[in-house]
Structure formats: structure tokens, C-alpha cells
Scaffold this motif. Structure first.
Motif, short mmCIF file in Angstrom:
data_model
loop_
_atom_site.label_atom_id
_atom_site.label_comp_id
_atom_site.label_asym_id
_atom_site.label_seq_id
_atom_site.Cartn_x
_atom_site.Cartn_y
_atom_site.Cartn_z
N ASP A 146 35.76 -50.07 36.99
CA ASP A 146 34.82 -49.89 38.09
C ASP A 146 33.69 -48.94 37.70
O ASP A 146 33.72 -48.29 36.66
CB ASP A 146 35.52 -49.38 39.35
CG ASP A 146 36.26 -48.06 39.13
OD1 ASP A 146 35.75 -47.21 38.39
OD2 ASP A 146 37.35 -47.90 39.69
N ARG A 147 32.70 -48.87 38.57
CA ARG A 147 31.49 -48.08 38.30
C ARG A 147 31.79 -46.59 38.14
O ARG A 147 31.22 -45.94 37.27
CB ARG A 147 30.50 -48.29 39.46
CG ARG A 147 29.11 -47.75 39.20
CD ARG A 147 28.22 -47.98 40.41
NE ARG A 147 26.84 -47.67 40.11
CZ ARG A 147 25.95 -48.54 39.65
NH1 ARG A 147 26.31 -49.79 39.45
NH2 ARG A 147 24.70 -48.18 39.41
N GLU A 148 32.70 -46.07 38.94
CA GLU A 148 33.01 -44.64 38.88
C GLU A 148 33.68 -44.27 37.56
O GLU A 148 33.42 -43.21 37.00
CB GLU A 148 33.92 -44.25 40.05
CG GLU A 148 34.18 -42.76 40.15
CD GLU A 148 32.92 -41.93 40.22
OE1 GLU A 148 32.92 -40.81 39.65
OE2 GLU A 148 31.93 -42.38 40.82
N SER A 149 34.52 -45.15 37.05
CA SER A 149 35.16 -44.91 35.76
C SER A 149 34.12 -44.83 34.65
O SER A 149 34.18 -43.96 33.77
CB SER A 149 36.16 -46.03 35.45
OG SER A 149 36.67 -45.91 34.14
N THR A 150 33.16 -45.73 34.69
CA THR A 150 32.09 -45.73 33.69
C THR A 150 31.25 -44.46 33.81
O THR A 150 30.91 -43.83 32.81
CB THR A 150 31.19 -46.97 33.87
OG1 THR A 150 31.97 -48.15 33.69
CG2 THR A 150 30.06 -46.98 32.84
N ARG A 151 30.94 -44.07 35.03
CA ARG A 151 30.14 -42.88 35.24
C ARG A 151 30.82 -41.63 34.68
O ARG A 151 30.17 -40.79 34.07
CB ARG A 151 29.87 -42.69 36.74
CG ARG A 151 28.95 -41.52 37.05
CD ARG A 151 28.69 -41.38 38.54
NE ARG A 151 27.81 -40.25 38.79
CZ ARG A 151 26.49 -40.29 38.72
NH1 ARG A 151 25.90 -41.43 38.41
NH2 ARG A 151 25.77 -39.23 38.96
N ARG A 152 32.13 -41.52 34.87
CA ARG A 152 32.86 -40.36 34.33
C ARG A 152 32.77 -40.32 32.81
O ARG A 152 32.63 -39.24 32.22
CB ARG A 152 34.33 -40.42 34.77
CG ARG A 152 34.55 -40.09 36.24
CD ARG A 152 36.02 -39.79 36.52
NE ARG A 152 36.88 -40.92 36.20
CZ ARG A 152 37.22 -41.85 37.08
NH1 ARG A 152 36.76 -41.80 38.34
NH2 ARG A 152 38.02 -42.84 36.73
N GLN A 153 32.83 -41.48 32.17
CA GLN A 153 32.73 -41.53 30.71
C GLN A 153 31.34 -41.10 30.24
O GLN A 153 31.22 -40.40 29.24
CB GLN A 153 33.03 -42.94 30.22
CG GLN A 153 34.45 -43.40 30.43
CD GLN A 153 34.64 -44.84 30.00
OE1 GLN A 153 34.56 -45.17 28.81
NE2 GLN A 153 34.89 -45.72 30.96
N VAL A 154 30.31 -41.51 30.98
CA VAL A 154 28.95 -41.12 30.62
C VAL A 154 28.77 -39.62 30.77
O VAL A 154 28.16 -38.96 29.91
CB VAL A 154 27.91 -41.88 31.48
CG1 VAL A 154 26.50 -41.40 31.16
CG2 VAL A 154 28.02 -43.38 31.24
N LEU A 155 29.29 -39.05 31.84
CA LEU A 155 29.19 -37.61 32.05
C LEU A 155 29.89 -36.84 30.93
O LEU A 155 29.38 -35.82 30.45
CB LEU A 155 29.81 -37.23 33.41
CG LEU A 155 29.08 -37.74 34.65
CD1 LEU A 155 29.87 -37.41 35.91
CD2 LEU A 155 27.68 -37.16 34.74
N LYS A 156 31.03 -37.32 30.52
CA LYS A 156 31.79 -36.68 29.44
C LYS A 156 31.01 -36.75 28.12
O LYS A 156 30.94 -35.77 27.38
CB LYS A 156 33.14 -37.36 29.28
CG LYS A 156 34.05 -36.72 28.25
CD LYS A 156 35.41 -37.41 28.22
CE LYS A 156 36.31 -36.78 27.16
NZ LYS A 156 37.65 -37.45 27.12
N LEU A 157 30.42 -37.92 27.85
CA LEU A 157 29.63 -38.07 26.63
C LEU A 157 28.42 -37.16 26.65
O LEU A 157 28.10 -36.50 25.65
CB LEU A 157 29.19 -39.53 26.48
CG LEU A 157 28.24 -39.82 25.30
CD1 LEU A 157 28.92 -39.54 23.97
CD2 LEU A 157 27.74 -41.27 25.36
N HIS A 158 27.74 -37.10 27.78
CA HIS A 158 26.56 -36.25 27.91
C HIS A 158 26.91 -34.80 27.65
O HIS A 158 26.19 -34.09 26.92
CB HIS A 158 25.97 -36.41 29.31
CG HIS A 158 24.85 -35.47 29.60
ND1 HIS A 158 23.68 -35.45 28.88
CD2 HIS A 158 24.72 -34.49 30.55
CE1 HIS A 158 22.88 -34.51 29.36
NE2 HIS A 158 23.49 -33.91 30.37
N ALA A 159 28.01 -34.33 28.19
CA ALA A 159 28.43 -32.95 27.98
C ALA A 159 28.71 -32.68 26.51
O ALA A 159 28.36 -31.63 25.97
CB ALA A 159 29.67 -32.65 28.83
#
Length: 231
Positions: free
Chosen positions: A183-196
Motif C-alpha cells: 500500500d501507499r503508506e508502506s511505500t512512503r515509510r520506505q522513502v522516509l527511511k531512505l531520505h534520512a
């Protein structure tokens, strides 16, 4: 100030646009190679005037813009005209990308994302990226999304997917993978982790940033333009 390059790619219907949208929300610097390739052939650019001069007004639409399909038919039938098109457009694409990279460098960005649809197909640009990121989804999900999004039959969708390097192959080449199968929220969490993680990086690749981009432009961006300009 330190800055490095991050190459971002995906596959058709894998969800790269959504990932880019999240990165932009986070304030990341994103350079879209596909957008640049289309911008440099708009009427107010030097490349547009040269293309019309050499290929004639028959390649123009009623609104004055270049008919990519008509131009594509010409260059695929005549290799020498394909080389001519490359010689016209490539310097302008390279110039615009360098301008944008330099802008973000001066502004002090930690890293710049180069959104390049055919990053792994060209394989000439990856060596100039500190990190490469693939937006992935499993094959059944990719097929289903493409059929729904583009209203294609299964055979049509499979043919389009087959024209690209399989996502499972690209996955082996990427240093980071964003799995967009869920789902979209799962993808968003991965992007946030990568950005950090990227924000915390201490890598400094200024020389590779400038010199590498110029060298890469001699090969990879020409191929990118050719494939994307007529798609």
C-alpha cells in the motif's frame, strides 16, 4: 558544502512517480531527465529551431510543437538522421542538467536525485551515482496496474513490460530498493527511511558530480533521449 548524486529509476507502472512526489514533499532536489528531454525541443529553445531547419515543417503539429511520432518514424528509417537529431538535442539536454545540478550544489543540497527512466538500461550513468534507487513492485502487481492504468489487454501490457529490462534484473543492480508492491503508506515509510539515510551520508563527490555528468552525457543521455523522446 557536500553533495552527491542519486540515480532513481523504476519500470512501467512500478510507481516511480509516487516516490518522486514524496521526495519532493520532503524538499529533495529532483531533476527529471524525461522532462528536460521534452523541454529542450519546445519552440522557444535553440534545439527546436535546428530540428525544424533540418527536418522540415512537416514534423510539426498544428500548434507548432514537434510531432514526436512523425520525427520518430524518420529517424528510425534513417540512421544518419538519428545521429543528426542526437547531435542537436544532446548538448542542450546536457547543458540543462548541468545547470540544475550546479544550482542545487550552490544552494547547499546534501544530494540531488536524477530521475532517469532508463538508468539501468543505459548502464553508463550508474557509475557516476553514489547510490542508485529502484522503485520495485512484483511482476503480477506491475501487470495488473498497467492493465488498469492504460486500459490494456493482458497481451498488450505484457508486451510493454517485456520491452524493458525486468524489474527483478534491475533490483540486482540497485544499491537501494523501494518496494511498492504494497500500500501507499508502506511505500512512503520506505522513502522516509531512505531520505534520512541519505541526509546522514558523509560522502563528498564534487568532482564526480561535475566531470562524471559531462562524461556520462556523451553516451547515456543520447540513448535516453532517443528512447524517451519518441515514446
Amino acid at each position: 558544502s557536500t553533495m552527491f548524486l542519486v540515480g532513481l529509476s523504476g519500470g512501467i507502472a512500478s510507481g516511480k512517480s509516487m516516490v518522486v512526489a514524496v521526495l519532493r514533499e520532503l524538499g529533495c532536489a529532483v531533476i527529471d531527465a524525461d522532462v528536460i528531454a521534452r523541454e529542450v525541443v519546445q519552440p522557444h529553445f535553440k534545439a527546436y529551431r535546428q530540428i525544424v531547419h533540418y527536418f522540415g515543417t512537416e514534423i510539426l503539429l498544428e500548434n507548432g510543437e514537434i510531432n514526436r511520432e512523425a520525427l520518430g518514424n524518420i529517424i528510425f528509417s534513417h540512421p544518419e538522421k538519428r545521429q543528426l537529431l542526437n547531435s542537436i538535442t544532446h548538448p542542450e539536454i546536457q547543458k540543462e542538467m548541468l545547470k540544475q545540478i550546479w544550482k542545487y550544489f550552490v544552494l547547499g543540497y546534501r544530494y540531488v536525485i536524477l530521475d532517469i527512466p532508463l538508468l539501468f538500461e543505459t548502464n553508463r550513468l550508474t557509475k557516476f551515482m553514489k547510490y542508485t534507487v529502484l522503485v520495485y513492485c512484483d511482476p503480477p502487481t506491475q501487470l495488473s496496474r498497467l492493465m488498469k492504468r492504460n486500459r490494456l489487454s493482458q497481451a498488450e501490457a505484457e508486451a510493454r513490460i517485456a520491452s524493458q529490462l525486468p524489474l527483478d534484473e534491475k533490483r540486482k543492480l540497485a544499491s537501494h530498493v523501494i518496494d511498492n508492491s504494497g500500500d501507499r503508506e508502506s511505500t512512503r515509510r520506505q522513502v522516509l527511511k531512505l531520505h534520512a539515510r541519505l541526509e546522514d551520508s558523509l560522502d563528498f563527490l564534487w568532482a564526480r558530480l561535475v566531470v562524471g555528468t559531462v562524461v556520462a552525457g556523451l553516451g547515456g543521455l543520447v540513448y535516453l533521449l532517443l528512447r524517451r523522446f519518441i515514446s
